[in-house]
Design an enzyme around this catalytic site. Sequence first.
Site, PDB file in Angstrom:
ATOM      1  N   LYS A  47       0.821  -1.214   0.000  1.00 28.51           N
ATOM      2  CA  LYS A  47       0.000   0.000   0.000  1.00 28.51           C
ATOM      3  C   LYS A  47       0.857   1.268   0.000  1.00 28.51           C
ATOM      4  CE  LYS A  47      -4.206  -1.870   0.640  1.00 28.51           C
ATOM      5  NZ  LYS A  47      -5.217  -1.801  -0.386  1.00 28.51           N
ATOM      6  N   ASN A  75      -2.535  -6.827  -5.533  1.00 29.31           N
ATOM      7  CA  ASN A  75      -3.617  -6.215  -4.768  1.00 29.31           C
ATOM      8  C   ASN A  75      -3.955  -4.835  -5.327  1.00 29.31           C
ATOM      9  OD1 ASN A  75      -4.466  -4.257  -2.439  1.00 29.31           O
ATOM     10  ND2 ASN A  75      -4.995  -6.292  -1.728  1.00 29.31           N
ATOM     11  N   SER A 114     -12.532  -9.216  -1.529  1.00 26.67           N
ATOM     12  CA  SER A 114     -12.666  -9.323  -0.067  1.00 26.67           C
ATOM     13  C   SER A 114     -14.143  -9.281   0.296  1.00 26.67           C
ATOM     14  CB  SER A 114     -11.971  -8.147   0.630  1.00 26.67           C
ATOM     15  OG  SER A 114     -10.615  -8.133   0.314  1.00 26.67           O
ATOM     16  N   THR A 143      -6.994  -7.757  13.796  1.00 24.25           N
ATOM     17  CA  THR A 143      -5.624  -7.741  13.258  1.00 24.25           C
ATOM     18  C   THR A 143      -5.123  -6.302  13.227  1.00 24.25           C
ATOM     19  OG1 THR A 143      -4.273  -8.113  11.302  1.00 24.25           O
ATOM     20  CG2 THR A 143      -6.599  -7.709  10.895  1.00 24.25           C
ATOM     21  N   GLY A 181      -6.016 -11.986  11.289  1.00 18.74           N
ATOM     22  CA  GLY A 181      -5.650 -12.423  12.644  1.00 18.74           C
ATOM     23  C   GLY A 181      -5.413 -13.913  12.754  1.00 18.74           C
ATOM     24  N   SER A 210       0.867 -11.095   8.524  1.00 19.32           N
ATOM     25  CA  SER A 210       1.910 -10.928   9.546  1.00 19.32           C
ATOM     26  C   SER A 210       2.530 -12.239  10.001  1.00 19.32           C
ATOM     27  CB  SER A 210       1.345 -10.157  10.744  1.00 19.32           C
ATOM     28  OG  SER A 210       0.197 -10.800  11.238  1.00 19.32           O
ATOM     29  N   CYS A 468     -26.798 -24.491  36.766  1.00 13.02           N
ATOM     30  CA  CYS A 468     -25.363 -24.166  36.741  1.00 13.02           C
ATOM     31  C   CYS A 468     -24.545 -25.331  37.290  1.00 13.02           C
ATOM     32  CB  CYS A 468     -25.080 -22.935  37.595  1.00 13.02           C
ATOM     33  SG  CYS A 468     -26.028 -21.493  37.121  1.00 13.02           S
TER      34      CYS A 468
HETATM   35  C1  TPS Z   1      -7.165 -12.888  -0.069  1.00 15.64           C
HETATM   36  N1  TPS Z   1      -7.591  -8.159   4.103  1.00 15.64           N
HETATM   37  C2  TPS Z   1      -8.500  -8.560   5.021  1.00 15.64           C
HETATM   38  S1  TPS Z   1      -7.833  -8.772   6.542  1.00 15.64           S
HETATM   39  C3  TPS Z   1      -6.295  -8.383   5.998  1.00 15.64           C
HETATM   40  C4  TPS Z   1      -6.323  -8.054   4.651  1.00 15.64           C
HETATM   41  C5  TPS Z   1      -5.145  -7.640   3.872  1.00 15.64           C
HETATM   42  C6  TPS Z   1      -5.095  -8.332   6.907  1.00 15.64           C
HETATM   43  C7  TPS Z   1      -4.680  -9.668   7.448  1.00 15.64           C
HETATM   44  O1  TPS Z   1      -3.440  -9.563   8.094  1.00 15.64           O
HETATM   45  N2  TPS Z   1      -8.427 -11.412   1.389  1.00 15.64           N
HETATM   46  C8  TPS Z   1      -7.369 -11.565   0.574  1.00 15.64           C
HETATM   47  N3  TPS Z   1      -6.507 -10.559   0.371  1.00 15.64           N
HETATM   48  C9  TPS Z   1      -6.671  -9.372   0.987  1.00 15.64           C
HETATM   49  N4  TPS Z   1      -5.796  -8.394   0.759  1.00 15.64           N
HETATM   50  C10 TPS Z   1      -7.756  -9.205   1.882  1.00 15.64           C
HETATM   51  C11 TPS Z   1      -8.635 -10.251   2.031  1.00 15.64           C
HETATM   52  C12 TPS Z   1      -7.971  -7.930   2.689  1.00 15.64           C
HETATM   53  P1  TPS Z   1      -2.904 -10.571   9.181  1.00 15.64           P
HETATM   54  O2  TPS Z   1      -2.799 -11.930   8.556  1.00 15.64           O
HETATM   55  O3  TPS Z   1      -1.553 -10.053   9.577  1.00 15.64           O
HETATM   56  O4  TPS Z   1      -3.866 -10.539  10.346  1.00 15.64           O
END
Ligand code: TPS
Length: 542
Positions: A47, A75, A114, A143, A181, A210, A468
Amino acid sequence: MGYSKQDVDYSLYLVTDSTMLPQGTTLYSQVEAALRNGVTLVQLREKETDTKIFIEEALEVQKLCKQFKVPLIINDRIDVALAIDADGVHVGQDDMPIPMVRKLVGPQKIVGWSVGYPHEVDQLAKWGPGMVDYIGIGMVFPTSTKKNPKKLPMGPLGVSRILDTLEERDAHWCRTVAIGGLHPNNIERVLYQCTSMDGRRSVDGISVVSDIMAASDAGAAAANLRQILDKGRYSFLDFSLCDRSTDRETLLNVANHIITQVTESRPLVHHITNKVHQNFGANVTLALGSSPIMSEIKEEASDLANVPHAALLLNTGSVAPIDVLEAAIDAYNAHKRPIVFDPVGYSATATRRTLNDTLLSCGQFTCIKGNSGEILSLAGMAGKMKGVDAHECECGKEVLIQATRLVAFKFKTIAVCSGEFDFIADGTMKGAYSLSVGSKGIQAKDLPCVIVENGSIPIMGDITASGCSLGSTIACLLGGSGEEANVFDIVISAVALYKVAGKLASTRCQGSGTFHVQLIDALYQLFHANNPRSWSCNFEKL
Ligand code: TPS
């Protein structure tokens, strides 16, 4: 392109982000290490990189991907994708509209989108095949990778809902990955819990940023994810799940064996429960040869979960701070110890519903126990509940059986619906999961279900915390079980023990005050006598 779009392997999809690279690594080195260790698809998502540098990097990564025969997706930047002749593009809901994207890239390229909501699936189904090839379903969990996210995390249940919509809309061509996440500590659970209700679909893969890009050893991180994907079984308990019993005789023998094990192991039953239940639950636990601890100290959850034969009862009647509850769930899941979840008054108020839904999305529960109102609402089959007490439901047995099975299926758990009849359904599928094919056609209606019956015990409703304490009883028996056990049998045994004790106490008491005391006496005596063959209750197997 050298491969057909139908053959794309979505199982381990790496999305890049150069802003999180650890010292000593580069975008190229991280992608290369990941490709060497099982990544099957790469998306360049940069980005904050200027166009010229982005193109240079894209060409380098493209060479690498070609070497590993892995498709490269770009992307958002359709222009860059076209300029370097990438294999596809991925766009979000606020990026260029899909029909325009498709028009620009042509029919051969992979187009990803997405998706967070069922209505977006309705849209892609209307477009039909040839428009969206796959969707990224998310965010599953919070995330920090995505700056200013516009959606709330959807949890595994949200992913299942999207899979359901794809099935309902017959969008069979559309592949799926879960994202957001995802890390080794929650991926098994996502793969296990996320299936469509018709049993035909699970995600085709997982996508991470990440977990690989920010890893000091990206190769090891990818290899670890690969191993989880290929494992196919989520062993969420540290004892193995053997085959379930089939007849009353065997079941009662199993109950005898379980009680012997509990006597020998004296499980520690960690209660995080409502104030009304605390004292009674502690006494029930002691009557069942187990040690209660009523701890809401976040910092000690892991130490408690690490005690041999520990079990957790999580009852949301009056609520500990959310971080305490989450820490306890994490700890018991990490140590593979059982959790019994009792979502008291599940949908009585919006606040309770949100709290319970949050907890349900952050862990794997061995057993979910509720009264008819709670189980019906968890199954999505009831309107608002009037209060938190068990109220006799107007609906018949068939509806409650259906609801219990739905809860068991949705949460891949043992679901217990308590009342005059107790319904117990097994949705654990022995921990099995697989990509793409869901539960291999098994649906909620196919799940094993047992009804335990011992005549009505109306006085149960005249004391507090009787429901309970069924949770405490289940937790004691689950905690005490040994090397080889079947969680379904254990839960059935606990439910039967509690029911027989209730009946016995109701014949001995003079009113609700003495019933309270008699119930503890009856549990104590039945447990120490350990003679389940003398138990009066009936089991009906469905
Ligand atoms: C295949 N997106 C949704 S959550 C996220 C991103 C980039 C961050 C996850 O990061 N699906 C695909 N590509 C995308 N770019 C998105 C959705 C959008 P982390 O794994 O660090 O939590």
